[in-house]
Design a protein around this motif. Structure first.
Motif, PDB file in Angstrom:
ATOM      1  N   SER A 114      36.391  40.319  32.440  1.00 39.99           N
ATOM      2  CA  SER A 114      35.245  41.228  31.915  1.00 39.99           C
ATOM      3  C   SER A 114      34.434  41.581  32.356  1.00 39.99           C
ATOM      4  CB  SER A 114      34.499  40.294  30.521  1.00 39.99           C
ATOM      5  OG  SER A 114      34.346  38.622  30.744  1.00 39.99           O
ATOM      6  N   ARG A 115      33.566  41.792  31.659  1.00 41.25           N
ATOM      7  CA  ARG A 115      32.083  42.051  33.151  1.00 41.25           C
ATOM      8  C   ARG A 115      31.246  41.320  33.555  1.00 41.25           C
ATOM      9  NH1 ARG A 115      27.803  47.781  31.925  1.00 41.25           N
ATOM     10  NH2 ARG A 115      26.061  46.628  33.468  1.00 41.25           N
ATOM     11  N   GLY A 173      35.784  46.368  31.169  1.00 40.22           N
ATOM     12  CA  GLY A 173      34.220  46.322  30.138  1.00 40.22           C
ATOM     13  C   GLY A 173      33.323  46.585  31.805  1.00 40.22           C
ATOM     14  N   THR A 174      34.069  47.321  32.580  1.00 39.41           N
ATOM     15  CA  THR A 174      32.799  47.121  34.300  1.00 39.41           C
ATOM     16  C   THR A 174      33.248  48.415  34.569  1.00 39.41           C
ATOM     17  OG1 THR A 174      33.250  44.489  34.796  1.00 39.41           O
ATOM     18  CG2 THR A 174      32.199  46.658  36.230  1.00 39.41           C
ATOM     19  N   ASP A 175      32.002  48.681  34.808  1.00 37.79           N
ATOM     20  CA  ASP A 175      32.058  50.949  35.087  1.00 37.79           C
ATOM     21  C   ASP A 175      32.511  50.166  36.630  1.00 37.79           C
ATOM     22  OD1 ASP A 175      31.670  52.984  36.269  1.00 37.79           O
ATOM     23  OD2 ASP A 175      30.586  54.151  34.992  1.00 37.79           O
ATOM     24  N   GLU A 232      29.853  52.611  38.055  1.00 37.92           N
ATOM     25  CA  GLU A 232      28.975  51.348  38.994  1.00 37.92           C
ATOM     26  C   GLU A 232      29.536  50.259  39.780  1.00 37.92           C
ATOM     27  OE1 GLU A 232      27.197  49.867  35.546  1.00 37.92           O
ATOM     28  OE2 GLU A 232      26.705  52.336  34.946  1.00 37.92           O
ATOM     29  N   LEU A 233      30.138  49.883  40.312  1.00 38.16           N
ATOM     30  CA  LEU A 233      30.203  48.845  40.501  1.00 38.16           C
ATOM     31  C   LEU A 233      30.099  48.666  42.254  1.00 38.16           C
ATOM     32  CD1 LEU A 233      30.773  45.640  40.739  1.00 38.16           C
ATOM     33  CD2 LEU A 233      33.607  46.247  40.803  1.00 38.16           C
ATOM     34  N   ARG A 292      40.710  46.642  24.779  1.00 36.09           N
ATOM     35  CA  ARG A 292      40.020  46.302  24.525  1.00 36.09           C
ATOM     36  C   ARG A 292      39.355  45.807  23.662  1.00 36.09           C
ATOM     37  NH1 ARG A 292      34.959  49.342  27.013  1.00 36.09           N
ATOM     38  NH2 ARG A 292      36.564  50.155  28.578  1.00 36.09           N
ATOM     39  N   ASP A 302      32.495  38.153  33.177  1.00 33.95           N
ATOM     40  CA  ASP A 302      33.223  37.470  34.369  1.00 33.95           C
ATOM     41  C   ASP A 302      33.053  37.983  35.582  1.00 33.95           C
ATOM     42  OD1 ASP A 302      34.698  36.126  32.043  1.00 33.95           O
ATOM     43  OD2 ASP A 302      36.466  37.265  32.155  1.00 33.95           O
ATOM     44  N   VAL A 303      32.897  39.136  36.196  1.00 30.80           N
ATOM     45  CA  VAL A 303      32.376  39.792  37.115  1.00 30.80           C
ATOM     46  C   VAL A 303      31.252  39.349  37.708  1.00 30.80           C
ATOM     47  CG1 VAL A 303      31.849  41.759  38.627  1.00 30.80           C
ATOM     48  CG2 VAL A 303      34.259  42.227  36.752  1.00 30.80           C
ATOM     49  N   GLU A 304      30.593  38.929  36.971  1.00 27.38           N
ATOM     50  CA  GLU A 304      28.976  39.514  37.281  1.00 27.38           C
ATOM     51  C   GLU A 304      28.785  37.778  37.575  1.00 27.38           C
ATOM     52  OE1 GLU A 304      26.388  40.445  34.145  1.00 27.38           O
ATOM     53  OE2 GLU A 304      26.520  42.459  34.253  1.00 27.38           O
ATOM     54  N   LEU A 333      38.960  46.900  36.205  1.00 27.58           N
ATOM     55  CA  LEU A 333      37.319  46.609  35.328  1.00 27.58           C
ATOM     56  C   LEU A 333      37.205  47.240  34.928  1.00 27.58           C
ATOM     57  CD1 LEU A 333      36.368  47.533  39.615  1.00 27.58           C
ATOM     58  CD2 LEU A 333      36.045  45.137  37.764  1.00 27.58           C
TER      59      LEU A 333
END
Length: 293
Positions: A158-159, A184-186, A189-190, A215, A161-163, A180
């Motif tokens: 998830s976003r 839920g991660t764009d 943007e990343l 999702r 998790d990535v953060e 990604l």
């Protein structure tokens, strides 16, 4: 900017580590079709696709005319009772022998396949981040770059998790535009906001409505792949042009791996099957690079 390092991935030809995934094309055909498309390298693919012994794996790639772009290695990083380094060090022997500069790690849940989501507690997260740093250091000791691949059905999906990984470690990421987006991660943007952390790229284009169904839990990841989740580059909902522009503008000079997960029900005739979509993706990527030059 037009001289991109474009590689293939066996999963684009339906070759996958998940048991029962689908019909599996022979290695000789997959590598031959990659070369026919003008790709210059391949990732290793799942265990057993290329020879297991490091020297034999290196020889098989030399014979095909392809370089080694790296390989995807699922690793259990979150379990305090399991040390991931012995198995990783064994895998790294083949990377060194074949000249593969990048090991693409996923935070494996320990389950089979990618259709279930596992949530970590604080101990699990602390262990994962610590082991991720240890894995990076073990790879660096033999001259290989370790990156983490956020991936559906793993512990970094998830976003949030990535953060957490971005904030809790300095390990580089494999930007996979499909996984990604589903998590839920764009990806655009990343690439724009964390370009320095992007050290390897898996390019997918995605049918967003199908991704949303994954999702929302309506269908599994495997079902979505069968239903056309991934499209050739330029034929889905990922802004591949902006993604490429951000990465190249930030000085990214690593591999762009064409990776559209595919499930084959039957083995296609020669000249048919995944090679057509892979060719369309390669052509689109090259045209974008020329446009941005």
């Amino acid at each position: 900017m037009t001289d991109l390092k474009i590689a293939g991935a066996p999963i684009t030809w339906g070759v996958c580590e998940v048991p029962g995934w689908g019909a599996q094309l022979p290695v000789e055909r997959v590598l031959r079709e990659m070369v026919q498309l003008g790709l210059t390298a391949t990732e290793f693919g799942p265990e057993g696709f290329l020879p297991v012994e490091p020297a034999d794996r290196a020889a098989a790639l030399r014979a095909s005319g392809l370089e080694a772009a790296g390989g995807f290695v699922p690793v259990v990083l979150h379990d305090p009772e399991r040390d991931p380094l012995p198995a990783l060090r064994f895998e790294l022997e083949a990377f060194v022998a074949a000249g593969a500069g990048v090991v693409v790690l996923s935070a494996d849940s320990g389950l089979s396949g990618y259709d279930e989501r596992v949530e970590l507690d604080e101990t699990g997260w602390s262990t994962l981040l610590t082991n991720l740093g240890r894995a990076r250091d073990a790879a660096a000791e033999v001259g290989v770059l370790a990156v983490l691949h956020p991936h559906v059905g793993t512990l970094v999906e998830s976003r949030a998790d990535v953060e957490r990984v971005l904030d809790g470690t300095d390990v580089g990421l494999c930007l996979d535009s499909g996984h990604l987006l589903i998590g839920g991660t764009d990806p655009v943007e990343l690439a724009r906001d964390h370009a320095a952390r992007i050290r390897h790229v898996h390019l997918k284009d995605v049918h967003l409505p199908t991704a949303q169904r994954v999702r929302d839990g309506e269908i599994t990841y495997y079902e979505a792949v069968q239903q056309g989740l991934y499209r050739p580059l330029g034929q889905g909902d990922v802004d591949v042009r902006s993604l490429l522009q951000s990465l190249l503008g930030a000085g990214y000079d690593g591999w762009f791996v064409l990776e559209q997960d595919t499930v084959l029900q039957l083995l296609p005739e020669e000249g048919e099957g995944p090679v057509a979509d892979a060719g369309a993706s390669a052509e689109h990527l090259r045209s974008l690079a020329a446009e941005l030059a």
